[in-house]
Design a protein around this motif. Sequence first.
Motif, PDB file in Angstrom:
ATOM      1  N   MET A   1       0.833  -1.199   0.000  1.00 17.90           N
ATOM      2  CA  MET A   1       0.000   0.000   0.000  1.00 17.90           C
ATOM      3  C   MET A   1       0.870   1.254   0.000  1.00 17.90           C
ATOM      4  N   THR A   2       0.591   2.136  -0.934  1.00 15.42           N
ATOM      5  CA  THR A   2       1.291   3.420  -0.988  1.00 15.42           C
ATOM      6  C   THR A   2       0.478   4.463  -0.239  1.00 15.42           C
ATOM      7  N   ILE A   3       1.091   5.125   0.704  1.00 14.64           N
ATOM      8  CA  ILE A   3       0.399   6.175   1.463  1.00 14.64           C
ATOM      9  C   ILE A   3       0.446   7.473   0.668  1.00 14.64           C
ATOM     10  N   SER A   4      -0.734   7.984   0.351  1.00 14.09           N
ATOM     11  CA  SER A   4      -0.854   9.182  -0.475  1.00 14.09           C
ATOM     12  C   SER A   4      -1.662  10.248   0.235  1.00 14.09           C
ATOM     13  N   PHE A   5      -1.350  11.494  -0.065  1.00 15.47           N
ATOM     14  CA  PHE A   5      -2.092  12.631   0.467  1.00 15.47           C
ATOM     15  C   PHE A   5      -2.652  13.491  -0.665  1.00 15.47           C
ATOM     16  N   ASN A   6      -2.893  12.870  -1.810  1.00 14.14           N
ATOM     17  CA  ASN A   6      -3.445  13.585  -2.954  1.00 14.14           C
ATOM     18  C   ASN A   6      -4.761  14.262  -2.578  1.00 14.14           C
ATOM     19  N   ASN A   7      -4.915  15.504  -3.012  1.00 17.01           N
ATOM     20  CA  ASN A   7      -6.130  16.299  -2.787  1.00 17.01           C
ATOM     21  C   ASN A   7      -6.366  16.637  -1.323  1.00 17.01           C
ATOM     22  N   GLN A   8      -5.361  16.441  -0.471  1.00 14.29           N
ATOM     23  CA  GLN A   8      -5.489  16.820   0.931  1.00 14.29           C
ATOM     24  C   GLN A   8      -4.689  18.097   1.214  1.00 14.29           C
ATOM     25  N   VAL A   9      -5.104  18.793   2.258  1.00 18.46           N
ATOM     26  CA  VAL A   9      -4.434  20.021   2.685  1.00 18.46           C
ATOM     27  C   VAL A   9      -3.848  19.791   4.068  1.00 18.46           C
ATOM     28  N   ALA A  10      -2.573  20.066   4.213  1.00 14.80           N
ATOM     29  CA  ALA A  10      -1.878  19.819   5.481  1.00 14.80           C
ATOM     30  C   ALA A  10      -1.235  21.096   6.000  1.00 14.80           C
TER      31      ALA A  10
ATOM     32  N   ARG B   1       5.542  15.945  -1.394  1.00 16.72           N
ATOM     33  CA  ARG B   1       5.996  14.946  -2.375  1.00 16.72           C
ATOM     34  C   ARG B   1       4.934  13.873  -2.588  1.00 16.72           C
ATOM     35  N   ARG B   2       4.132  13.643  -1.548  1.00 15.59           N
ATOM     36  CA  ARG B   2       3.081  12.621  -1.635  1.00 15.59           C
ATOM     37  C   ARG B   2       1.709  13.217  -1.984  1.00 15.59           C
ATOM     38  N   GLY B   3       1.725  14.442  -2.492  1.00  8.05           N
ATOM     39  CA  GLY B   3       0.519  15.002  -3.085  1.00  8.05           C
ATOM     40  C   GLY B   3      -0.238  16.031  -2.287  1.00  8.05           C
ATOM     41  N   ALA B   4       0.159  16.307  -1.048  1.00  9.25           N
ATOM     42  CA  ALA B   4      -0.586  17.269  -0.233  1.00  9.25           C
ATOM     43  C   ALA B   4      -0.285  18.703  -0.640  1.00  9.25           C
ATOM     44  N   LYS B   5      -1.289  19.552  -0.477  1.00  8.63           N
ATOM     45  CA  LYS B   5      -1.091  20.997  -0.543  1.00  8.63           C
ATOM     46  C   LYS B   5      -0.704  21.404   0.870  1.00  8.63           C
ATOM     47  N   VAL B   6       0.402  22.121   1.003  1.00  8.85           N
ATOM     48  CA  VAL B   6       1.011  22.292   2.322  1.00  8.85           C
ATOM     49  C   VAL B   6       1.063  23.753   2.756  1.00  8.85           C
ATOM     50  N   VAL B   7       0.641  23.982   3.994  1.00 10.09           N
ATOM     51  CA  VAL B   7       0.822  25.283   4.635  1.00 10.09           C
ATOM     52  C   VAL B   7       2.057  25.177   5.520  1.00 10.09           C
ATOM     53  N   VAL B   8       3.072  25.936   5.161  1.00 13.34           N
ATOM     54  CA  VAL B   8       4.327  25.932   5.902  1.00 13.34           C
ATOM     55  C   VAL B   8       4.269  27.074   6.915  1.00 13.34           C
ATOM     56  N   ASN B   9       4.005  26.711   8.160  1.00 10.45           N
ATOM     57  CA  ASN B   9       3.940  27.732   9.202  1.00 10.45           C
ATOM     58  C   ASN B   9       5.254  27.808   9.945  1.00 10.45           C
ATOM     59  N   ASP B  10       5.767  29.019  10.103  1.00 11.22           N
ATOM     60  CA  ASP B  10       6.949  29.198  10.940  1.00 11.22           C
ATOM     61  C   ASP B  10       7.036  30.656  11.346  1.00 11.22           C
ATOM     62  N   PHE B  11       7.101  30.873  12.632  1.00  9.57           N
ATOM     63  CA  PHE B  11       7.243  32.223  13.179  1.00  9.57           C
ATOM     64  C   PHE B  11       8.628  32.774  12.877  1.00  9.57           C
TER      65      PHE B  11
ATOM     66  N   VAL C   1      11.095  26.947   2.262  1.00  9.90           N
ATOM     67  CA  VAL C   1      10.489  25.618   2.152  1.00  9.90           C
ATOM     68  C   VAL C   1       9.407  25.620   1.082  1.00  9.90           C
ATOM     69  N   VAL C   2       8.611  26.675   1.033  1.00  6.10           N
ATOM     70  CA  VAL C   2       7.583  26.803  -0.008  1.00  6.10           C
ATOM     71  C   VAL C   2       8.227  26.788  -1.388  1.00  6.10           C
ATOM     72  N   THR C   3       9.324  27.507  -1.520  1.00  5.00           N
ATOM     73  CA  THR C   3      10.035  27.549  -2.806  1.00  5.00           C
ATOM     74  C   THR C   3      10.504  26.161  -3.218  1.00  5.00           C
ATOM     75  N   GLU C   4      11.042  25.405  -2.257  1.00  2.43           N
ATOM     76  CA  GLU C   4      11.490  24.040  -2.557  1.00  2.43           C
ATOM     77  C   GLU C   4      10.327  23.168  -3.025  1.00  2.43           C
ATOM     78  N   ILE C   5       9.184  23.308  -2.366  1.00  2.00           N
ATOM     79  CA  ILE C   5       8.012  22.517  -2.734  1.00  2.00           C
ATOM     80  C   ILE C   5       7.524  22.889  -4.131  1.00  2.00           C
ATOM     81  N   GLU C   6       7.460  24.171  -4.395  1.00  2.73           N
ATOM     82  CA  GLU C   6       6.979  24.637  -5.700  1.00  2.73           C
ATOM     83  C   GLU C   6       7.936  24.243  -6.824  1.00  2.73           C
ATOM     84  N   GLN C   7       9.217  24.309  -6.552  1.00  2.00           N
ATOM     85  CA  GLN C   7      10.200  23.918  -7.566  1.00  2.00           C
ATOM     86  C   GLN C   7      10.108  22.432  -7.897  1.00  2.00           C
TER      87      GLN C   7
END
Length: 305
Positions: free
Chosen positions: A1-10, A29-39, A56-62
């Motif tokens: 089983m491959t664990i996927s987060f396609n169409n999920q928001v994290a 990398r596993r398909g989630a749309k990600v909110v990178v929170n950091d103060f 981190v957002v830049t790395e994800i988008e690239q």
Amino acid sequence: MTISFNNQVAIITGAGNGLGKSHALELARRGAKVVVNDFGGARDGTGGSSAAAQQVVTEIEQAGGEALAHGANVTDMTQVQDMINTTLGKWGRVDVLINNAGILRDKSFAKMDLEDFKAVFDVHVMGTVNCTKAVWETMQAQNYGRILMTTSSSGLYGNFGQSNYGAAKMAVIGLMNTLVLEGAKYNIRINALAPTAGTRMTEDLLPPDIYNMLTTDAVTAGALTLCHDGAPNRTTLCAGVGGYSCARTVETPGIFLAAEDQNPETVAANFSSIVDPAQQQELENGAKQGEKFLKLAMAHVKSHQ
């Protein structure tokens, strides 16, 4: 089983560096749309900058993924709510919340300033409470949610010089235990991760050869296991250096003392039986302890009729 987060928001708090960054990159990398929170603060919580989260957002988008950065201070509910509103405005849902943000202000309890105790508690405990509260209604409405608490062996077992950190990390276990019960009918599952990893939180506390063995990948593998659709519930997973284990709070069967024997002398005389680990078990909720004691009392009454 491959664990996927396609169409999920994290949403991952404290995701500009270390474990949070590792979690964010792997979720993306596993398909989630990600909110990178950091103060963007230092290890002790001082300062603040959005540069780390944006990187981190830049790395994800690239890499072809979708992400957004948000600099909410998790101790400020107004900022946290803005982060959730921004997320919902962009993607319409929140499926995964990883409460990872944390600070350290280590010192022995005798020498610790109470402001340092409060600051650590505010980030780890109230930061977790704020973020969880902010997503709770959304997760209830969509009948789906996966929330991860970040605990620590310092909380589970203690660690010299970390009374503030240890107390905070045990508090999130108590929060998890109750939210598991309240979230069950909404398909909201809550778990906890106790990581051992080489991050900026630990880099000057360990010898370099040991530090280099503590990869974040080993911990992130455990984190995602606790956050996907088929995740367990109310599990405290310990992960580090490739090792994985489960920590549990268990209770011994105990004994019953008749009214005339309920004094410290009799309790002390029977202490070895009270703490005997044979047949100890996890309890589903706090009421189960009272239920157990009532059954012992009823059995005693019945045997003396």
